[in-house]
Write a protein that holds these residues in place. Structure first.
Motif, PDB file in Angstrom:
ATOM      1  N   ALA A 106       0.749  -1.315   0.126  1.00 53.14           N
ATOM      2  CA  ALA A 106       0.008  -0.073  -0.140  1.00 53.14           C
ATOM      3  C   ALA A 106       0.935   1.187   0.036  1.00 53.14           C
ATOM      4  CB  ALA A 106      -0.841   0.045   1.340  1.00 53.14           C
ATOM      5  N   GLN A 107       2.053   1.112   0.665  1.00 51.46           N
ATOM      6  CA  GLN A 107       2.920   2.237   0.758  1.00 51.46           C
ATOM      7  C   GLN A 107       3.730   2.763  -0.626  1.00 51.46           C
ATOM      8  OE1 GLN A 107       5.424   2.956   3.970  1.00 51.46           O
ATOM      9  NE2 GLN A 107       3.756   2.137   5.562  1.00 51.46           N
ATOM     10  N   ALA A 108       4.215   1.502  -1.403  1.00 44.07           N
ATOM     11  CA  ALA A 108       4.954   1.625  -2.598  1.00 44.07           C
ATOM     12  C   ALA A 108       4.061   1.572  -3.900  1.00 44.07           C
ATOM     13  CB  ALA A 108       5.708   0.229  -2.487  1.00 44.07           C
ATOM     14  N   GLY A 109       4.500   2.556  -4.782  1.00 47.45           N
ATOM     15  CA  GLY A 109       4.054   2.660  -6.013  1.00 47.45           C
ATOM     16  C   GLY A 109       4.890   1.740  -7.241  1.00 47.45           C
ATOM     17  N   ILE A 110       6.136   1.569  -6.693  1.00 49.63           N
ATOM     18  CA  ILE A 110       6.950   0.613  -7.544  1.00 49.63           C
ATOM     19  C   ILE A 110       7.356  -0.569  -6.695  1.00 49.63           C
ATOM     20  CG2 ILE A 110       9.241   0.282  -8.937  1.00 49.63           C
ATOM     21  CD1 ILE A 110       9.113   3.448  -8.775  1.00 49.63           C
ATOM     22  N   CYS A 111       7.049  -1.773  -7.295  1.00 50.46           N
ATOM     23  CA  CYS A 111       7.400  -2.977  -6.561  1.00 50.46           C
ATOM     24  C   CYS A 111       8.511  -3.925  -7.280  1.00 50.46           C
ATOM     25  CB  CYS A 111       6.167  -4.001  -6.147  1.00 50.46           C
ATOM     26  SG  CYS A 111       6.463  -5.588  -5.285  1.00 50.46           S
ATOM     27  N   LEU A 112       9.603  -4.193  -6.826  1.00 46.54           N
ATOM     28  CA  LEU A 112      10.440  -5.477  -7.424  1.00 46.54           C
ATOM     29  C   LEU A 112       9.998  -6.709  -6.858  1.00 46.54           C
ATOM     30  CD1 LEU A 112      13.177  -6.141  -9.228  1.00 46.54           C
ATOM     31  CD2 LEU A 112      14.330  -5.712  -6.932  1.00 46.54           C
ATOM     32  N   VAL A 113       9.528  -7.638  -7.545  1.00 46.68           N
ATOM     33  CA  VAL A 113       9.349  -8.901  -6.904  1.00 46.68           C
ATOM     34  C   VAL A 113      10.421  -9.767  -6.746  1.00 46.68           C
ATOM     35  CG1 VAL A 113       7.892 -10.889  -7.336  1.00 46.68           C
ATOM     36  CG2 VAL A 113       7.137  -8.739  -7.843  1.00 46.68           C
ATOM     37  N   GLY A 114      10.957 -10.120  -5.532  1.00 48.45           N
ATOM     38  CA  GLY A 114      12.041 -11.206  -5.506  1.00 48.45           C
ATOM     39  C   GLY A 114      11.976 -12.321  -5.968  1.00 48.45           C
ATOM     40  N   GLY A 115      12.986 -13.178  -5.577  1.00 45.61           N
ATOM     41  CA  GLY A 115      13.126 -14.605  -6.059  1.00 45.61           C
ATOM     42  C   GLY A 115      13.339 -14.627  -7.845  1.00 45.61           C
ATOM     43  N   SER A 116      13.449 -13.556  -8.273  1.00 45.16           N
ATOM     44  CA  SER A 116      13.734 -13.324  -9.737  1.00 45.16           C
ATOM     45  C   SER A 116      15.208 -12.907 -10.266  1.00 45.16           C
ATOM     46  CB  SER A 116      12.419 -12.515 -10.149  1.00 45.16           C
ATOM     47  OG  SER A 116      12.703 -11.234  -9.755  1.00 45.16           O
ATOM     48  N   LEU A 117      15.668 -12.108  -9.370  1.00 47.44           N
ATOM     49  CA  LEU A 117      17.073 -11.726  -9.813  1.00 47.44           C
ATOM     50  C   LEU A 117      17.936 -12.851  -9.591  1.00 47.44           C
ATOM     51  CD1 LEU A 117      17.356  -8.122  -7.897  1.00 47.44           C
ATOM     52  CD2 LEU A 117      17.174  -8.705 -10.454  1.00 47.44           C
ATOM     53  N   THR A 118      17.760 -13.563  -8.599  1.00 47.44           N
ATOM     54  CA  THR A 118      18.530 -14.843  -8.439  1.00 47.44           C
ATOM     55  C   THR A 118      17.557 -16.040  -8.900  1.00 47.44           C
ATOM     56  OG1 THR A 118      17.994 -15.054  -6.149  1.00 47.44           O
ATOM     57  CG2 THR A 118      20.265 -14.142  -6.850  1.00 47.44           C
ATOM     58  N   ASP A 119      17.972 -17.051  -9.341  1.00 46.85           N
ATOM     59  CA  ASP A 119      17.101 -18.110  -9.843  1.00 46.85           C
ATOM     60  C   ASP A 119      16.175 -18.828  -8.791  1.00 46.85           C
ATOM     61  OD1 ASP A 119      15.822 -19.946 -11.359  1.00 46.85           O
ATOM     62  OD2 ASP A 119      17.512 -20.979 -12.239  1.00 46.85           O
ATOM     63  N   ARG A 120      15.376 -18.362  -8.292  1.00 52.03           N
ATOM     64  CA  ARG A 120      14.433 -18.946  -7.422  1.00 52.03           C
ATOM     65  C   ARG A 120      12.951 -19.231  -7.937  1.00 52.03           C
ATOM     66  NH1 ARG A 120      17.206 -19.624  -2.336  1.00 52.03           N
ATOM     67  NH2 ARG A 120      18.907 -18.268  -2.706  1.00 52.03           N
ATOM     68  N   GLY A 121      12.977 -18.996  -9.231  1.00 50.71           N
ATOM     69  CA  GLY A 121      11.621 -19.168  -9.999  1.00 50.71           C
ATOM     70  C   GLY A 121      10.619 -18.029  -9.857  1.00 50.71           C
ATOM     71  N   GLY A 122      10.807 -17.068  -9.022  1.00 48.46           N
ATOM     72  CA  GLY A 122      10.045 -15.927  -8.888  1.00 48.46           C
ATOM     73  C   GLY A 122       9.081 -16.095  -7.852  1.00 48.46           C
ATOM     74  N   HIS A 123       8.266 -15.100  -7.507  1.00 41.51           N
ATOM     75  CA  HIS A 123       7.101 -15.009  -6.661  1.00 41.51           C
ATOM     76  C   HIS A 123       5.846 -14.399  -7.411  1.00 41.51           C
ATOM     77  CE1 HIS A 123       9.287 -16.670  -3.317  1.00 41.51           C
ATOM     78  NE2 HIS A 123      10.253 -15.660  -3.404  1.00 41.51           N
ATOM     79  N   THR A 124       4.816 -14.780  -6.863  1.00 37.55           N
ATOM     80  CA  THR A 124       3.598 -14.246  -7.487  1.00 37.55           C
ATOM     81  C   THR A 124       3.482 -12.675  -7.669  1.00 37.55           C
ATOM     82  OG1 THR A 124       1.055 -14.153  -7.275  1.00 37.55           O
ATOM     83  CG2 THR A 124       2.478 -13.925  -5.218  1.00 37.55           C
ATOM     84  N   PRO A 125       3.232 -12.000  -8.947  1.00 33.52           N
ATOM     85  CA  PRO A 125       3.083 -10.663  -9.083  1.00 33.52           C
ATOM     86  C   PRO A 125       1.489 -10.244  -8.789  1.00 33.52           C
ATOM     87  CG  PRO A 125       2.646 -11.995 -11.081  1.00 33.52           C
ATOM     88  CD  PRO A 125       2.884 -13.130 -10.130  1.00 33.52           C
ATOM     89  N   TRP A 126       0.507 -11.324  -8.144  1.00 30.91           N
ATOM     90  CA  TRP A 126      -0.800 -10.690  -8.149  1.00 30.91           C
ATOM     91  C   TRP A 126      -0.949  -9.874  -6.914  1.00 30.91           C
ATOM     92  CZ3 TRP A 126      -2.260 -10.771 -12.727  1.00 30.91           C
ATOM     93  CH2 TRP A 126      -2.013 -11.748 -13.702  1.00 30.91           C
TER      94      TRP A 126
END
Length: 406
Positions: A293-313
């Motif tokens: 709620a506080q952030a207008g920009i979100c970098l979703v982790g688990g994606s800069l290193t190979d963790r398969g990424g996390h949900t963007p929803w």
């Protein structure tokens, strides 16, 4: 015949084991002791994740129908009981256990969440004339290949299904190829989108414009985020960072990275909460909605290193501009749709600073990305009201429209 004979032998052995070990959970799965309560609908989900995702559907049905919810885990059972619903461990796929369960519950409809197929359960439900449905159905290519080797098992189970709502187009195509009747198909529904879609997004504001959330970061990502943020702040000194590590127990490790760079340290676990801090280490559980709620920009982790990424929803629900690294194998379809809509951008550790500076320089871009992300979420979620009405019809109860358009 082989499966039926084997399960009867196995059930005898398990009942003896339950008596000797005095295992309450095994006795419950064998449907020993007090019988379950009668219900109009039997809902089954493997564990906490499936049940949590389907909670809006479950609660809509429970508003005017009797439900019993089963699961394979004690944690899932206790969670559903906490919702005020009848819940217990699922009966094992054994003839005696299933007979005792169905004799007591006498449901008109059985609903399975996502992707569990039990041959004996399917056959006994069919023999008793109990309608069967599956929602959020998933079928991976690997599972489809395995089931294709057993057409005599999978085809009868699929043909007994009166209603199926697949999670995605690939799953739907595989289910049809394996023998699901076309007439059983309902509009697709990704259960995991229902809860995010119910979130009321925050309004755009200046604080969100200048706040980056690095969400669910892993080892090897925090250092890259910190360095990129520091570089972007040379052009935009008002750029804030909320660093929310995936595993709060790594809080001391991440704090050391912050201190080593000579940066001021504010830790949520130590009580910090001020929105004016330039850098907040969010090392607690259960507060991600606050940070989105506080952030207008979100970098979703688990994606800069190979963790398969996390949900963007979740960030999409909060109308965040979404940034992601290249490693999003767990959510390829989701990120492809968001990227195509202009709601997400792929970044690397090398270009993250420049992209952050550009988004801070023109907040309208990030706001458009956030609105596009929410639009994609709403479009893919659809309106589950028609699905709920169809399930009510199968349970032979009057349809209601309390979820239409939601």
């Amino acid at each position: 015949m082989i499966y039926a004979a084997t399960t009867r032998i196995a059930e005898g052995a398990l009942r003896l084991r339950a008596r000797l070990s005095r295992s309450d959970s095994l006795r419950e799965r064998l449907v020993g002791g007090a019988p379950p309560a009668a219900a109009d609908i039997w809902v089954h989900g493997a564990s906490v994740g499936e049940l949590t995702s389907a909670r809006p559907i479950i609660e809509a049905l429970a508003s005017d129908l009797r439900l019993i919810v089963t699961t394979n885990s004690e944690t899932g059972r206790d969670m559903v009981a906490g919702w005020g619903l009848s819940a217990r461990l699922a009966p094992l796929d054994l003839p005696g256990a299933l007979d005792r369960f169905l004799n007591a519950v006498t449901p008109a409809l059985q609903i399975t969440l996502e992707n569990e197929f039990w041959p004996l359960r399917s056959r006994l439900l069919g023999q008793r004339g109990i309608a069967q449905a599956m929602i959020g159905a998933r079928m991976s290519q690997r599972s489809a290949t395995l089931w294709a080797r057993l057409p005599g098992v999978i085809q009868p189970m699929l043909q007994r299904l009166a209603a199926v709502s697949a999670q995605d187009g690939h799953s739907e195509a595989r289910l049809l190829q394996l023998g699901l009747p076309q007439a059983a198909l309902l509009p697709r529904l990704d259960l995991k989108l229902l809860t995010p879609a119910r979130i009321a997004p925050p309004e755009d504001n200046a604080l969100r414009d200048r706040t980056l959330l690095a969400a669910s970061t892993h080892e090897g990502e925090e250092a890259a985020v910190l360095d990129a943020w520091m570089a972007a702040r040379r052009e935009h000194p008002d750029l804030r960072l909320i660093l929310a590590t995936r595993h709060p127990q790594r809080g001391d490790e991440v704090a050391a990275l912050i201190v080593a760079r000579g940066l001021p340290l504010a830790r949520r676990s130590a009580g910090a909460a001020a929105t004016t801090d330039p850098l907040l280490l969010a090392d607690t559980l259960g507060e991600m909605d606050r940070w989105y709620a506080q952030a207008g920009i979100c970098l979703v982790g688990g994606s800069l290193t190979d963790r398969g990424g996390h949900t963007p929803w979740e960030p999409a629900a909060h109308r965040c501009a979404i940034l992601t690294g290249p490693h999003v194998g767990n959510f390829l379809d989701a990120y492809a749709a968001l990227t195509e809509a202009g709601a997400a951008r792929q970044v690397s550790a090398g270009d993250l600073a420049a992209i952050l500076a550009a988004l801070r320089a023109d907040p309208a871009v990030a706001r458009r990305m956030g609105r596009a992300a929410r639009d994609v979420l709403d479009d893919r979620t659809g309106a589950p009201g028609a699905l709920v009405d169809r399930l009510r019809d199968l349970a032979q109860r009057p349809a209601r429209s309390d979820m239409k358009g939601r």
